[in-house]
Design an enzyme around this catalytic site. Structure first.
Site, short mmCIF file in Angstrom:
data_model
loop_
_atom_site.label_atom_id
_atom_site.label_comp_id
_atom_site.label_asym_id
_atom_site.label_seq_id
_atom_site.Cartn_x
_atom_site.Cartn_y
_atom_site.Cartn_z
N ARG A 103 11.80 -2.70 -6.17
CA ARG A 103 10.98 -3.55 -5.32
C ARG A 103 10.01 -4.32 -6.19
O ARG A 103 9.21 -3.73 -6.92
CB ARG A 103 10.22 -2.67 -4.31
CG ARG A 103 9.31 -3.49 -3.44
CD ARG A 103 8.44 -2.68 -2.49
NE ARG A 103 7.47 -3.65 -1.98
CZ ARG A 103 6.25 -3.37 -1.56
NH1 ARG A 103 5.82 -2.12 -1.53
NH2 ARG A 103 5.44 -4.32 -1.16
N HIS A 148 2.62 -10.54 -1.96
CA HIS A 148 1.88 -9.35 -2.37
C HIS A 148 0.52 -9.80 -2.94
O HIS A 148 0.23 -9.62 -4.11
CB HIS A 148 2.69 -8.55 -3.39
CG HIS A 148 2.27 -7.11 -3.51
ND1 HIS A 148 3.14 -6.06 -3.32
CD2 HIS A 148 1.07 -6.56 -3.79
CE1 HIS A 148 2.50 -4.92 -3.50
NE2 HIS A 148 1.24 -5.19 -3.78
N GLU A 193 1.16 -4.96 3.07
CA GLU A 193 -0.13 -4.39 3.47
C GLU A 193 -1.10 -5.37 4.12
O GLU A 193 -2.12 -5.72 3.54
CB GLU A 193 -0.80 -3.71 2.26
CG GLU A 193 0.02 -2.56 1.71
CD GLU A 193 -0.70 -1.77 0.62
OE1 GLU A 193 -1.75 -2.23 0.15
OE2 GLU A 193 -0.20 -0.70 0.27
N TYR A 335 -0.64 6.69 0.78
CA TYR A 335 -1.22 7.35 -0.39
C TYR A 335 -2.00 8.61 -0.06
O TYR A 335 -1.87 9.60 -0.74
CB TYR A 335 -2.11 6.37 -1.17
CG TYR A 335 -1.31 5.31 -1.87
CD1 TYR A 335 -0.83 5.52 -3.16
CD2 TYR A 335 -0.97 4.12 -1.24
CE1 TYR A 335 -0.05 4.57 -3.80
CE2 TYR A 335 -0.19 3.17 -1.87
CZ TYR A 335 0.27 3.39 -3.15
OH TYR A 335 1.05 2.46 -3.79
#
Ligand code: NAG
Ligand code: NAG
Ligand code: NAG
Length: 510
Positions: A103, A148, A193, A335
């Protein structure tokens, strides 16, 4: 006597059986057939070549150059891991690990230096074609993130993610990517995100573009990000999927919010709704739109605060339908875990209006969860299990693809804490699968150390250590790389496996 002896015997038997069951369950566990393993990176964090071959400025170039004090070690991503030149070594590492996929993200400003499709930068396109071709040569498939975090600075100067026109700007960029790489790339992540983009970028101002607009700018960002994602999804679904036959999804980050005690269950749920329900509910729920609790809280508080309308720009009924169902998988970045409570101490604690005041809860993490030196990651594998269970139950068991999970250290090749973390978290994945979760794949963050945003190069997430003193940015496998390689090779998790870390070789499948 007899009774006593037999009960001792019984006790011994029970302990023995329990032990055997526990070891059956936890010593060597198989992943399901077809389960995929990969590793992740992102363009700004590894590429370097920040102004090479026509690339223009992103918000992270601007921030790291103009306000170096924001980054913990004053560093930049100007060179980073120099993957712009060293991509062949990166692919070699993927072959060593035996990855099924890799990725990575595309840099918008490398492909479209004007931000728009009027000029496509041939050198930028060539770089990604080279990387993709090198991977495909060894049967490692690309999982490509379109966005990103490295927004073109030019678009930021026009309001960035708070300007609704960004829905078209982003969709144009996505279309260029599908047209240019879609014959080879079959799996796309639209946005990485949204919470971090909007909350940390436009509310707290911790990350670029460092807007402090908590309670309105982050909600504007949220709607625009979701609409942009949905637009890219529809373009792909209608125009490209029929000929390219790929899949497309969004990666949502979610921590587990553990209520401090039962009476704080609602507080923990509110926290989850604002953190990731905000992005998941519009896409994965039956009803679509923002979560009801969140909508009501913001609308009520806005009225109390004297606003003429809710600070949350809601979706029209057409928009609700437009966004609903626009992700082939639930892609999850996870996480850690935090404890949530709500009592008087939350009243008046945060600025008003603000996102945190809207949520109205307090959070903390427990010191006992710390297993290493890192300030950013802790070890709470049961939190991952609970999160996976919640997603399964809340959204009717969607197919889940874990697109990030990882642990930071402060360097060193004997990264036993990272090994502990990966084993614990993968064990939770297996537990969730056993309970019926439809989890299709797992991605470690990260293939190698990289520029960790405002932490610079201080927090290291890599399976491979990168030597930032050497011009060659030498990459060396850590113990965790050997352990992950064995997990992939055997398609199973063996907590007792001790790798021989003397020499790293190419995995036999590659
Ligand atoms: C499309 O992809 C699916 C899953 O990857 C595969 O099963 C199917 O055969 C493909 N169809 C075509 C027409 O290539
Ligand atoms: C609120 O809860 C926290 C955590 O349990 C506790 O430490 C604190 O004393 C409480 N404060 C009030 C005002 O109730
Ligand atoms: C580890 O591998 C190296 C190289 O193959 C070999 O020389 C060494 O004996 C191995 N060590 C152990 C403990 O097996």
């Amino acid at each position: 006597m007899f009774i006593k002896e037999s009960s001792i015997l019984l006790l011994i038997c029970c302990v023995f059986i329990a032990y055997c069951e526990a070891s059956d369950r936890h010593d060597v566990r198989k992943f399901p057939e077809g389960f995929l393993f990969g590793a992740a990176t992102a363009a700004y964090q590894i590429e370097g070549g920040f102004n090479e071959d026509g690339k223009s400025e992103s918000i992270w170039d601007r921030l790291s150059h103009q306000v170096p004090s924001v980054v913990q070690d004053g560093s930049t991503g100007d060179i980073a891991d120099d993957s712009y030149h060293l991509y062949k070594r990166d692919v070699e590492m993927m072959r060593e690990l035996g990855l099924d996929f890799y990725r990575f993200s595309l840099s918008w400003t490398r492909i479209l230096p004007t931000s728009f499709p009027d000029k496509i930068n041939a050198a930028g396109v060539e770089y990604y074609n080279n990387l993709i071709d090198e991977m495909l040569k060894y049967n490692i498939f690309p999982l490509v993130t379109l966005y990103h975090w490295d927004l073109p600075q030019k678009l930021m100067d026009m309001g960035g993610w708070t300007n609704p026109h960004i829905v078209d700007w982003y969709a144009d960029y996505a279309r260029v990517a599908f047209e240019t790489f879609g014959n080879k790339v079959k799996h796309w992540i639209t946005i990485n995100e949204p919470k971090e983009i909007c909350y940390l970028g436009y509310a707290t101002g911790l990350l670029a573009p460092r807007i402090k607009g908590s309670g309105y700018a982050d909600y504007m960002c949220s709607k625009n990000v979701l609409m942009a994602h949905a637009k890219a999804y529809h373009i792909y679904d209608e125009e490209f999927r029929p000929k390219q036959n790929g899949s497309i999804f969004i990666s949502i980050s979610a921590e587990w919010n553990e209520p401090e005690s039962e009476i704080h269950a609602e507080a923990a749920d509110d926290k989850a709704q604002f953190d990731w329900g905000q992005y998941a509910h519009p896409i994965f729920s039956k009803t679509g739109g923002y979560p009801e609790e969140m909508t009501q809280i913001i609308s009520r508080k806005s009225a109390e605060q004297g606003f003429y309308r809710s600070r949350l720009p809601e979706f029209s009924p057409e928009e609700v339908e437009y966004v609903k169902g626009t992700s082939d998988f639930f892609c999850l970045n996870h996480y850690s875990t935090q404890v949530v409570y709500r009592n008087e101490s939350a009243v008046g604690y945060y600025d008003t209006p603000s996102h945190d005041d809207d949520v109205g809860v307090r959070i903390y993490q427990k010191e006992e969860w710390r297993i290493g030196k890192s300030q950013v990651t802790m070890y709470v594998p049961w939190g991952f299990y609970k999160l996976l269970k919640t997603i399964r139950e809340k959204y009717n068991n969607p197919p889940i693809f874990i697109t990030e999970n990882g642990f930071a250290t402060h360097g060193g090749l004997e990264d036993n804490d990272r090994v502990t973390y990966y084993r614990g978290y993968l064990n939770s994945v297996l537990d969730a699968i056993e309970d019926g979760s439809d989890i299709r794949g797992y991605t470690t963050w990260s293939l190698m150390d990289n520029f960790e945003w405002v932490r610079g190069y201080t927090e290291k997430f890599g399976l491979y250590e990168v030597d930032y003193e050497s011009p060659a940015r030498t990459r060396t496998p850590r113990k965790s790389a050997f352990v992950y390689k064995e997990i992939i090779r055997s398609r199973s998790l063996d907590h007792h496996y001790e790798p021989n870390t003397t020499i790293m070789t190419i995995d036999e499948r590659h």
